[in-house]
Design a protein around this motif. Structure first.
Motif, mmCIF file in Angstrom:
data_model
loop_
_atom_site.group_PDB
_atom_site.id
_atom_site.type_symbol
_atom_site.label_atom_id
_atom_site.label_comp_id
_atom_site.label_asym_id
_atom_site.label_seq_id
_atom_site.Cartn_x
_atom_site.Cartn_y
_atom_site.Cartn_z
ATOM 1 N N ARG A 141 0.842 -1.189 0.000
ATOM 2 C CA ARG A 141 0.000 0.000 0.000
ATOM 3 C C ARG A 141 0.876 1.237 0.000
ATOM 4 O O ARG A 141 1.754 1.395 0.836
ATOM 5 N N ILE A 142 0.624 2.132 -0.940
ATOM 6 C CA ILE A 142 1.427 3.337 -1.071
ATOM 7 C C ILE A 142 0.733 4.532 -0.426
ATOM 8 O O ILE A 142 1.357 5.367 0.185
ATOM 9 N N GLY A 143 -0.570 4.619 -0.567
ATOM 10 C CA GLY A 143 -1.302 5.747 -0.004
ATOM 11 C C GLY A 143 -2.721 5.767 -0.517
ATOM 12 O O GLY A 143 -3.265 4.753 -0.918
ATOM 13 N N PHE A 144 -3.314 6.949 -0.510
ATOM 14 C CA PHE A 144 -4.697 7.096 -0.942
ATOM 15 C C PHE A 144 -4.754 7.481 -2.417
ATOM 16 O O PHE A 144 -3.809 8.041 -2.961
ATOM 17 N N CYS A 145 -5.886 7.176 -3.067
ATOM 18 C CA CYS A 145 -6.062 7.504 -4.477
ATOM 19 C C CYS A 145 -7.541 7.735 -4.752
ATOM 20 O O CYS A 145 -8.397 7.368 -3.953
ATOM 21 N N ILE A 146 -7.800 8.327 -5.904
ATOM 22 C CA ILE A 146 -9.180 8.523 -6.336
ATOM 23 C C ILE A 146 -9.460 7.709 -7.594
ATOM 24 O O ILE A 146 -10.478 7.043 -7.688
ATOM 25 N N ILE A 147 -8.526 7.740 -8.548
ATOM 26 C CA ILE A 147 -8.697 6.988 -9.785
ATOM 27 C C ILE A 147 -7.483 6.100 -10.035
ATOM 28 O O ILE A 147 -6.396 6.356 -9.520
ATOM 29 N N ASP A 148 -7.693 5.064 -10.834
ATOM 30 C CA ASP A 148 -6.626 4.099 -11.133
ATOM 31 C C ASP A 148 -5.444 4.733 -11.849
ATOM 32 O O ASP A 148 -4.303 4.368 -11.610
ATOM 33 N N ARG A 149 -5.714 5.654 -12.736
ATOM 34 C CA ARG A 149 -4.639 6.227 -13.561
ATOM 35 C C ARG A 149 -3.558 6.882 -12.705
ATOM 36 O O ARG A 149 -2.364 6.695 -12.941
ATOM 37 N N THR A 150 -3.949 7.648 -11.693
ATOM 38 C CA THR A 150 -2.950 8.304 -10.844
ATOM 39 C C THR A 150 -2.190 7.280 -10.000
ATOM 40 O O THR A 150 -1.001 7.429 -9.763
ATOM 41 N N CYS A 151 -2.879 6.240 -9.592
ATOM 42 C CA CYS A 151 -2.226 5.185 -8.809
ATOM 43 C C CYS A 151 -1.199 4.446 -9.665
ATOM 44 O O CYS A 151 -0.090 4.173 -9.215
ATOM 45 N N ILE A 152 -1.570 4.125 -10.901
ATOM 46 C CA ILE A 152 -0.647 3.434 -11.802
ATOM 47 C C ILE A 152 0.587 4.293 -12.059
ATOM 48 O O ILE A 152 1.721 3.804 -12.017
ATOM 49 N N GLN A 153 0.379 5.577 -12.292
ATOM 50 C CA GLN A 153 1.510 6.478 -12.546
ATOM 51 C C GLN A 153 2.418 6.570 -11.329
ATOM 52 O O GLN A 153 3.643 6.558 -11.447
ATOM 53 N N ARG A 154 1.828 6.656 -10.145
ATOM 54 C CA ARG A 154 2.623 6.752 -8.923
ATOM 55 C C ARG A 154 3.427 5.478 -8.696
ATOM 56 O O ARG A 154 4.610 5.534 -8.348
#
Length: 72
Positions: free
Chosen positions: A32-45
């Motif tokens: 777990r890295i942190g919080f997200c709203i959409i998949d795209r930002t999570c994938i980029q992070r």
């Protein structure tokens, strides 16, 4: 007579193939890295941190989970 000699060879081949398929398949470990709203930002992070892929999961709060190959 030939049928008796073929069975051990076929059995041995099946065992070798099953061992090769399980040793070449690599498991993915998650973190777990942190919080997200959409998949795209999570994938980029996740990719910027060196992970293979990422997924935004949960309802509230949504968490960014990154995946990489497990160390041997």
């Amino acid at each position: 007579m030939a049928r008796v000699q073929v069975f051990p060879i076929v059995f041995l081949l099946v065992m070798v193939i099953s061992l090769l398929s399980t040793t070449t398949a690599q498991r993915l470990c998650s973190r777990r890295i942190g919080f997200c709203i959409i998949d795209r930002t999570c994938i980029q992070r996740c990719r910027s941190l060196g992970y293979l892929k990422g997924d935004c999961r949960g309802i509230f709060p949504r968490r960014c989970i990154c995946y990489k190959r497990c160390p041997v």
